[in-house]
Design an enzyme around this catalytic site. Structure first.
Site, PDB file in Angstrom:
ATOM      1  N   ASN A 204     -19.514 -38.661 -23.089  1.00  0.00           N
ATOM      2  CA  ASN A 204     -18.642 -38.592 -21.911  1.00  0.00           C
ATOM      3  C   ASN A 204     -17.312 -39.289 -22.214  1.00  0.00           C
ATOM      4  O   ASN A 204     -17.288 -40.367 -22.795  1.00  0.00           O
ATOM      5  CB  ASN A 204     -19.330 -39.288 -20.723  1.00  0.00           C
ATOM      6  CG  ASN A 204     -18.636 -39.037 -19.401  1.00  0.00           C
ATOM      7  OD1 ASN A 204     -18.445 -37.901 -18.998  1.00  0.00           O
ATOM      8  ND2 ASN A 204     -18.248 -40.106 -18.711  1.00  0.00           N
ATOM      9  N   ASP A 271     -10.843 -36.332 -10.529  1.00  0.00           N
ATOM     10  CA  ASP A 271      -9.892 -36.610  -9.457  1.00  0.00           C
ATOM     11  C   ASP A 271      -8.499 -36.245  -9.974  1.00  0.00           C
ATOM     12  O   ASP A 271      -8.288 -36.117 -11.184  1.00  0.00           O
ATOM     13  CB  ASP A 271      -9.961 -38.049  -8.946  1.00  0.00           C
ATOM     14  CG  ASP A 271      -9.878 -39.110 -10.032  1.00  0.00           C
ATOM     15  OD1 ASP A 271      -9.231 -38.870 -11.072  1.00  0.00           O
ATOM     16  OD2 ASP A 271     -10.448 -40.192  -9.849  1.00  0.00           O
TER      17      ASP A 271
END
Length: 352
Positions: A204, A271
């Site tokens: 990640n 986001d």
């Protein structure tokens, strides 16, 4: 954070409705995102602020209604679960798992190994030499085994190794690399798999949305580890974007090359921030960015989940880290839907 410009051909067009400036109030008659995502064979998720979940009824209700996957924003990180050496505190993480189970939601585990938010006893011990390399490796093994084992059968994806490369594709000079060498990455995946063979295990990172030096370093690492039978099963793209930097190019191509390795992919922390104050033009551009990432995910069968890093500006991490920036989530501070929410709903409605 550095981001990459989107070629004109890759621009995402919005319907005229997304160009309306104001956030729109939620309607009880509209299907929630999780219902639309289910039809598209996708889990739609959010990071969860556990204090807000406990104290804010609107937050709790929206979390339950809109999302089919939950990620702990902080309470599964090492400093939270083992604040004193050998003393584990799973209470807040267990609360999240119980909430998810009560509302028919899956849980992503975040994160087993990172260079940040480590317990003070660990970083101090490494710094003063009281924890040597051999002991550090044993500590890491115990941590991963304990945490994955505690949640065995209740986590569908784990971010096992988080943010191990620099933007130029070199390995981050963390205490893990300094003390253990690069083999710690393979070790972490093997230990996590031994503790829960059914959970999907992910790399990640941020700034890896498109094809660039950093994402290519992950691709080469994943290819190497998988050839060595290390259980690296997924690639997580965080998706922290800012409209002032342009949309990353080659997102679909990036997803496709990991899929070709036989791996799952996921957007894990999406986001889209902007320089404040927000206005109609910025909100419309933000919506194209959310939609662009989700469309790439929906266009790739290996992309199994899409998680926003918080869903309301009321609790977003962005203003506290990026001075003068914010408005980064799909709902405003009053939980009204922004154009970004509508963009996500439209993309999910169209499906794969």
């Amino acid at each position: 954070m550095k981001h990459f410009r989107m070629p004109a051909a890759a621009a995402v067009l919005l319907s005229a409705t997304l160009l309306v400036t104001a956030a729109q109030p939620a309607s009880a008659h509209e299907p929630p995102l999780r219902a639309l995502a289910d039809r598209a064979d996708l889990r739609i998720g959010t990071a969860v602020d556990m204090t807000a979940l406990a104290d804010d009824t609107a937050y709790r209700r929206t979390t339950a209604r809109e999302f089919s996957s939950l990620t702990a924003e902080n309470v599964m990180k090492w400093e939270s679960v083992e604040p004193q050496r050998g003393t584990y505190d799973w209470s807040k993480a267990d609360e999240l798992v119980r909430f998810a189970r009560a509302h028919g939601q899956a849980v992503r585990g975040h994160t087993l190994l990172w260079h940040n938010q480590l317990p003070a006893w660990l970083t101090t011990g490494v710094a003063d030499g009281s924890i040597d390399a051999a002991e550090l490796r044993g500590i890491l093994h115990r941590h991963i085994t304990a945490e994955v084992g505690h949640f065995k059968g209740r986590i569908y994806q784990w971010d096992v190794v988080n943010e191990v490369f620099n933007d130029d594709g070199s390995l981050r000079d963390s205490l893990w690399l300094q003390k253990l060498g690069p083999s710690y990455i393979a070790d972490a995946f093997r230990w996590a798999h031994a503790a829960d063979p059914k959970a999907k295990l992910f790399l990640n990172d941020y700034n890896v949305e498109g094809v660039n030096a950093k994402s290519t370093a992950y691709y080469e690492l994943a290819k190497k580890l998988r050839a060595e039978k290390v259980p690296v099963q997924g690639f997580g793209i965080q998706g922290h974007l800012g409209i002032q930097y342009g949309f990353p190019g080659d997102v679909s191509e990036n997803l496709a090359r990991f899929a070709d390795l036989g791996m799952q992919t996921a957007f894990t922390e999406v986001d889209v921030r902007m320089i404040l104050p927000a206005d109609a033009e910025k909100l419309a551009k933000q919506a194209t960015y959310f939609r662009g990432l989700l469309d790439a995910c929906l266009g790739t069968r290996s992309c199994k989940s899409f998680t926003v890093w918080g869903f309301t500006d009321k609790y977003s991490w962005v203003p506290g880290v990026f001075t003068g920036q914010g408005a980064a989530t799909p709902l405003d501070e009053a939980y009204a839907k922004k154009p970004a929410y509508t963009a996500l709903a439209e993309a999910l409605s169209e499906g794969r």
